[in-house]
Structure formats: structure tokens, C-alpha cells
Design a protein around this motif. Structure first.
Motif, PDB file in Angstrom:
ATOM      1  N   THR A  59      35.947  44.425  29.687  1.00 52.22           N
ATOM      2  CA  THR A  59      34.763  44.064  30.465  1.00 52.22           C
ATOM      3  C   THR A  59      34.175  42.774  29.912  1.00 52.22           C
ATOM      4  N   PRO A  64      41.453  44.020  34.566  1.00 49.67           N
ATOM      5  CA  PRO A  64      41.452  43.062  35.685  1.00 49.67           C
ATOM      6  C   PRO A  64      42.490  43.381  36.763  1.00 49.67           C
ATOM      7  N   LEU A 124      41.591  47.132  38.429  1.00 50.90           N
ATOM      8  CA  LEU A 124      40.457  47.052  39.348  1.00 50.90           C
ATOM      9  C   LEU A 124      40.788  46.190  40.565  1.00 50.90           C
ATOM     10  N   ALA A 125      41.659  45.214  40.408  1.00 49.28           N
ATOM     11  CA  ALA A 125      42.098  44.421  41.569  1.00 49.28           C
ATOM     12  C   ALA A 125      42.781  45.322  42.580  1.00 49.28           C
ATOM     13  N   TYR A 172      38.368  45.516  43.506  1.00 48.99           N
ATOM     14  CA  TYR A 172      37.242  44.870  42.835  1.00 48.99           C
ATOM     15  C   TYR A 172      37.579  43.439  42.452  1.00 48.99           C
ATOM     16  N   VAL A 173      36.669  42.543  42.804  1.00 50.59           N
ATOM     17  CA  VAL A 173      36.812  41.119  42.547  1.00 50.59           C
ATOM     18  C   VAL A 173      35.832  40.740  41.445  1.00 50.59           C
ATOM     19  N   PHE A 174      36.312  40.078  40.403  1.00 48.01           N
ATOM     20  CA  PHE A 174      35.432  39.623  39.333  1.00 48.01           C
ATOM     21  C   PHE A 174      34.824  38.280  39.708  1.00 48.01           C
ATOM     22  N   ARG A 186      31.448  42.288  38.991  1.00 48.76           N
ATOM     23  CA  ARG A 186      32.473  42.546  40.008  1.00 48.76           C
ATOM     24  C   ARG A 186      31.839  43.124  41.264  1.00 48.76           C
ATOM     25  N   TYR A 187      32.556  42.968  42.358  1.00 47.68           N
ATOM     26  CA  TYR A 187      32.114  43.554  43.620  1.00 47.68           C
ATOM     27  C   TYR A 187      33.330  44.082  44.370  1.00 47.68           C
ATOM     28  N   GLU A 218      35.008  33.914  45.163  1.00 52.69           N
ATOM     29  CA  GLU A 218      33.940  33.487  44.251  1.00 52.69           C
ATOM     30  C   GLU A 218      33.603  32.032  44.550  1.00 52.69           C
ATOM     31  N   ASN A 230      41.436  37.671  39.674  1.00 53.15           N
ATOM     32  CA  ASN A 230      40.831  38.318  38.510  1.00 53.15           C
ATOM     33  C   ASN A 230      41.404  37.780  37.205  1.00 53.15           C
TER      34      ASN A 230
END
Length: 142
Positions: free
Chosen positions: A22, A42, A45-46, A50-52, A62-63, A78, A113
Motif C-alpha cells: 500500500t 497492484p 487489485l487491478a 481497482y485503479v491506483f 485507489r478507486y 489518472e 497500476n
């Protein structure tokens, strides 16, 4: 425990951290003396969508691109990101890939990510060289 343990390790030897991924933890562990990191966060979560991005600590930087609100969003993953994905694809297209269950979705979000974390580590290295690491940490974490 890690902070305490670091005091016993030779300063000149590299310290590699496994499973630390994180943004907040990376800043903390760099401050404790860690040099390199290896974590699935990374990429895992991708695959979950989830996008960092450089955002607020509350959202863990992230969202979820899988939300319907991105269906017609023509902006990049981003704002200001120079990665290949952000330069060539919109949030709407990435969302479409997710909904269509296209494997390219996983590849593109993973690429972004990994780019995000590579740039973060570059900024951290530069801030250490410039003697401004704590300033950078405060800028990101508060």
C-alpha cells in the motif's frame, strides 16, 4: 516490529520487504530503512478493477473502475499520468472492457497500476537524494 528489527540489520545491506504494497506502508517502511518491495497488491487489485492514483488517503489511493459512473467518462484512468494506458484509453473504454469480460481489461489496469508504483518509487528515490523524503511523505499521506 519491522521498525525495531531494522535497527539490528547492517545499514549498508539492502532490505527487501515482501507483501508490503500500500502507498501508506511503502512510505512508512522506506522511513524505517526498507529499500525494495515485492507485493501482488497492484496486480491483484487491478484484476478486481481497482485503479491506483494520487488521491486521498481515505480511499487508499485507489478507486473501482467497475462502477457505472465511469461508463461515459472520457478522461484517463489518472489525470496527468504519462503511462501508455492513460495516454491511449479512457475510463469509459476500460469500463466497457470490464463489462464485456475482455481479458485486455486486466492487462491495461495492471499496466497502469505498475506504472503508478514505479513512478511513486522514483519520486521517493529522488526525494531521498534531495533530502526531502519527509516532505514528500507529508504531501502524500498528510
Amino acid at each position: 516490529v519491522v521498525k525495531h528489527t531494522m535497527t539490528f540489520l547492517p545499514y549498508e545491506k539492502p532490505k527487501h520487504m515482501l507483501g508490503i504494497g500500500t502507498v501508506e506502508d511503502i512510505f512508512d517502511y522506506v522511513e524505517y530503512g526498507a529499500d525494495t518491495f515485492d507485493c501482488v497488491l497492484p496486480t491483484r487489485l487491478a484484476r478486481q478493477g481497482y485503479v491506483f492514483f494520487k488521491g486521498a488517503v481515505e480511499n487508499k489511493f485507489r478507486y473501482p473502475i467497475t462502477k457505472t459512473m465511469y461508463k461515459n467518462d472520457s478522461s484517463p484512468l489518472e489525470e496527468g499520468c504519462q503511462c501508455y494506458v492513460c495516454q491511449n484509453y479512457s475510463r469509459a473504454y476500460i469500463y466497457h472492457l470490464y463489462k464485456a469480460k475482455e481479458l485486455l481489461f486486466n492487462t491495461l489496469v495492471t499496466y497502469h497500476n505498475l506504472w503508478f508504483f514505479a513512478r511513486l518509487m522514483e519520486k521517493i528515490r529522488d526525494s531521498i537524494d534531495a533530502g526531502s523524503f519527509l516532505k514528500l511523505k507529508k504531501e502524500w499521506i498528510g
